[in-house]
Write a protein that holds these residues in place. Structure first.
Motif, PDB file in Angstrom:
ATOM      1  N   TYR A  62      37.813  43.635  32.526  1.00 21.07           N
ATOM      2  CA  TYR A  62      37.708  44.440  33.753  1.00 21.07           C
ATOM      3  C   TYR A  62      37.652  43.580  35.015  1.00 21.07           C
ATOM      4  N   GLU A  63      36.681  42.705  35.086  1.00 20.15           N
ATOM      5  CA  GLU A  63      36.467  41.931  36.322  1.00 20.15           C
ATOM      6  C   GLU A  63      37.638  41.002  36.598  1.00 20.15           C
ATOM      7  N   GLN A  64      38.154  40.347  35.560  1.00 21.00           N
ATOM      8  CA  GLN A  64      39.263  39.427  35.742  1.00 21.00           C
ATOM      9  C   GLN A  64      40.498  40.144  36.271  1.00 21.00           C
ATOM     10  N   VAL A  65      40.807  41.298  35.697  1.00 25.82           N
ATOM     11  CA  VAL A  65      41.992  42.043  36.123  1.00 25.82           C
ATOM     12  C   VAL A  65      41.814  42.571  37.546  1.00 25.82           C
ATOM     13  N   PHE A  66      40.640  43.096  37.845  1.00 26.35           N
ATOM     14  CA  PHE A  66      40.349  43.616  39.181  1.00 26.35           C
ATOM     15  C   PHE A  66      40.584  42.532  40.240  1.00 26.35           C
ATOM     16  N   ASN A  67      40.027  41.363  40.009  1.00 23.79           N
ATOM     17  CA  ASN A  67      40.159  40.271  40.978  1.00 23.79           C
ATOM     18  C   ASN A  67      41.587  39.754  41.065  1.00 23.79           C
ATOM     19  N   THR A  68      42.294  39.727  39.950  1.00 25.29           N
ATOM     20  CA  THR A  68      43.683  39.272  39.946  1.00 25.29           C
ATOM     21  C   THR A  68      44.562  40.190  40.786  1.00 25.29           C
ATOM     22  N   ILE A  69      44.343  41.493  40.673  1.00 25.62           N
ATOM     23  CA  ILE A  69      45.117  42.457  41.453  1.00 25.62           C
ATOM     24  C   ILE A  69      44.850  42.283  42.946  1.00 25.62           C
ATOM     25  N   LEU A  70      43.571  42.149  43.309  1.00 28.73           N
ATOM     26  CA  LEU A  70      43.235  41.999  44.725  1.00 28.73           C
ATOM     27  C   LEU A  70      43.825  40.723  45.308  1.00 28.73           C
ATOM     28  N   GLU A  71      43.793  39.649  44.545  1.00 25.37           N
ATOM     29  CA  GLU A  71      44.330  38.377  45.038  1.00 25.37           C
ATOM     30  C   GLU A  71      45.836  38.478  45.230  1.00 25.37           C
ATOM     31  N   ALA A  72      46.532  39.095  44.279  1.00 24.51           N
ATOM     32  CA  ALA A  72      47.985  39.241  44.386  1.00 24.51           C
ATOM     33  C   ALA A  72      48.372  40.175  45.525  1.00 24.51           C
ATOM     34  N   GLY A  73      47.535  41.155  45.805  1.00 25.29           N
ATOM     35  CA  GLY A  73      47.871  42.147  46.824  1.00 25.29           C
ATOM     36  C   GLY A  73      47.436  41.816  48.221  1.00 25.29           C
ATOM     37  N   ARG A  74      46.743  40.695  48.374  1.00 25.86           N
ATOM     38  CA  ARG A  74      46.188  40.352  49.683  1.00 25.86           C
ATOM     39  C   ARG A  74      47.262  40.308  50.766  1.00 25.86           C
ATOM     40  N   GLU A  75      48.393  39.661  50.502  1.00 28.56           N
ATOM     41  CA  GLU A  75      49.434  39.523  51.532  1.00 28.56           C
ATOM     42  C   GLU A  75      50.133  40.852  51.832  1.00 28.56           C
ATOM     43  N   PHE A  76      49.945  41.855  50.962  1.00 27.61           N
ATOM     44  CA  PHE A  76      50.581  43.154  51.172  1.00 27.61           C
ATOM     45  C   PHE A  76      49.589  44.206  51.678  1.00 27.61           C
TER      46      PHE A  76
END
Length: 467
Positions: free
Chosen positions: A222-236
């Protein structure tokens, strides 16, 4: 003698309407997820302007069914056709009572051979479990109830995390996560994408009117996926959405989340009421709003009322089929789902009423979700006569309008101005969510479903629409 089931509770109460309208259960809580990550206005704005991350891991129950009769069970429990339904697909599943009225709905995933996963609220999961246990179906099941509203310091663990990436920039976020373009996933089909080096299941969805995905996998990640999505989406411009704003998305997209499950009356439903525990959702839930009838049947809805007419297929045997065929034969009686846009001046008067010391205020209108019961029924009138009900309401910062979803009689037209009665009779019922107040009337304009233009244009035909 202690009450063992819903039937016992109803007998002790005398009238199910009075039981539900005076329930002490308190406010419905979307558990675990923070109320706001930034503020609910910007979180609403993000699903229209950039991208959002919805955390759906905690507020819904999950029911997994496996076995040679899994398909047979699920087909029997819903109005939907299972023709051409195969592994890698999903559908919005709508079970009805033996008398033809809606119990609830949710999403059914065809996960694997002889394996299905249903995700939704408790009433539908209860109905599925009842038939899995009492019917002649060769199945095993796993039930994973929603997270507790008040964990009280205890660890919260689910079987799966469940996230959605939605909004006009969602596909850019998804492609970045995947490490490049992904093959087109058809609407309400699922496939695998890459996410942080993991192979993740992804359902094509569209909560905000633009292409998006729902992702799920083991809760330990859960936590790993949540943070990965936020990091990838930051520029968008991705924004995580808190529990306060989350449910208000449906005001723009057009889904009525919690119709009253039609289980409280009828001899045909007695065995089910005897199966439902005395502490079940159905036994402890609450009914709120200005519409009052002593007949619980007046609060029931049909699939046609809620816009699920396109889902009805009489190509298989299902619970309630005979009763629904009789309802289907009278299309002139079918109500239709609409959006109500509340008049801004009248809304201002509701809030102004809180600034007059010594006088009763109007019923509080919570932002951005104004529901104060498990199921809402506010009377909507024309010429003093009730012609519909408002069933789920709140405020859209994107539209700068208070909106609610509900049903109206077939002769009511889009664009008409009607009157909504806000607040409860005699100063309010005894629900824990109700303060003493004075009823008031609000002008509402009947509008289309979905209300948001992008959602209305881009949703697949028949999904969350009234046509």
């Amino acid at each position: 003698m202690s009450q063992k089931n819903l039937e016992d509770v109803l007998k002790a109460a005398g009238n199910p309407v009075q039981l539900l309208r005076n329930s002490k259960i308190g406010a419905y809580v979307y558990p675990v997820v923070p109320s706001e990550y930034t503020n609910w206005r910007d979180e609403q704005r993000a699903w229209r302007e950039s991208a959002v991350l919805f955390d759906q891991s905690h507020h819904m129950a999950e029911f997994t069914v496996k076995g040679p009769d899994a398909l047979k069970l699920m087909s029997y429990c819903t109005i939907n056709s299972f023709n051409n339904f195969s592994i890698g697909k999903a559908k919005q599943m709508v079970p009805i009572s033996y008398d033809g009225y809606v119990i609830g709905d949710g999403i059914l995933f065809y996960e694997d051979k002889d394996e299905f996963v249903f995700v939704g609220r408790a009433p539908t999961v209860n109905w599925l479990q009842f038939h899995a246990e009492s019917g002649k179906f060769k199945v095993d099941f796993i039930r994973d109830d929603r997270s507790p509203s008040a964990p009280r310091g205890k660890a919260v663990v689910r079987r799966h995390y469940r996230f959605q990436i939605q909004g006009p920039n969602a596909w850019q976020v998804i492609q970045k996560l995947n490490g490049g373009p992904i093959s087109e996933i058809k609407f309400f089909n699922w496939d695998y994408i890459n996410l942080g080096g993991k192979k993740v299941k992804a359902l094509r969805h569209g909560m905000a009117g633009a292409p998006g995905l729902e992702l799920w996998g083991p809760y330990a990640e859960y936590e790993q996926v949540f943070n990965t999505i936020l990091e990838a989406g930051r520029e968008f411009g991705i924004v995580p959405v808190g529990s306060r704003a989350y449910a208000s998305n449906t005001l723009e997209s057009g889904w009525i989340p919690s119709p009253l499950p039609a289980v409280y009356s009828g001899d045909s439903m007695k065995k089910y009421r005897e199966w439902l525990p005395a502490n079940s959702y159905e036994a402890t839930g609450s009914l709120c709003g200005s519409f009052v009838s002593e007949n619980i049947n007046d609060y029931y809805t049909t699939p046609y009322d809620l816009g699920y007419g396109p889902f009805v297929k009489f190509d298989h045997d299902f619970a309630g089929r005979e009763a629904l065929e009789k309802i289907a034969a009278k299309p002139e009686t079918h109500r239709k789902k609409v959006t109500f846009a509340w008049n801004g001046e009248d809304m201002s008067k509701i809030f102004a009423s809180f600034f007059h010391p010594g006088k009763l205020s109007n019923k509080y209108f919570e932002w951005p979700i104004a529901n104060y019961g498990s199921s809402s029924f506010d009377a909507v009138q024309k010429g003093g006569k009730t012609v519909g009900y408002s069933m789920f309401g709140g405020y859209s910062y994107n539209e700068r309008t208070a909106l609610s979803l509900g049903v109206v009689n077939p002769d009511v037209q889009i664009g008409e101005e009607l009157t909504l009665v806000w607040g409860e009779e005699n100063g309010g019922t005894h629900k824990a969510t109700v303060e003493r107040h004075e009823q008031t009337k609000v002008r509402v304009q009947v509008a289309a479903v979905p209300y948001g233009e992008e959602a209305r244009k881009n949703y697949a035909a028949g999904w969350r629409t009234s046509k």
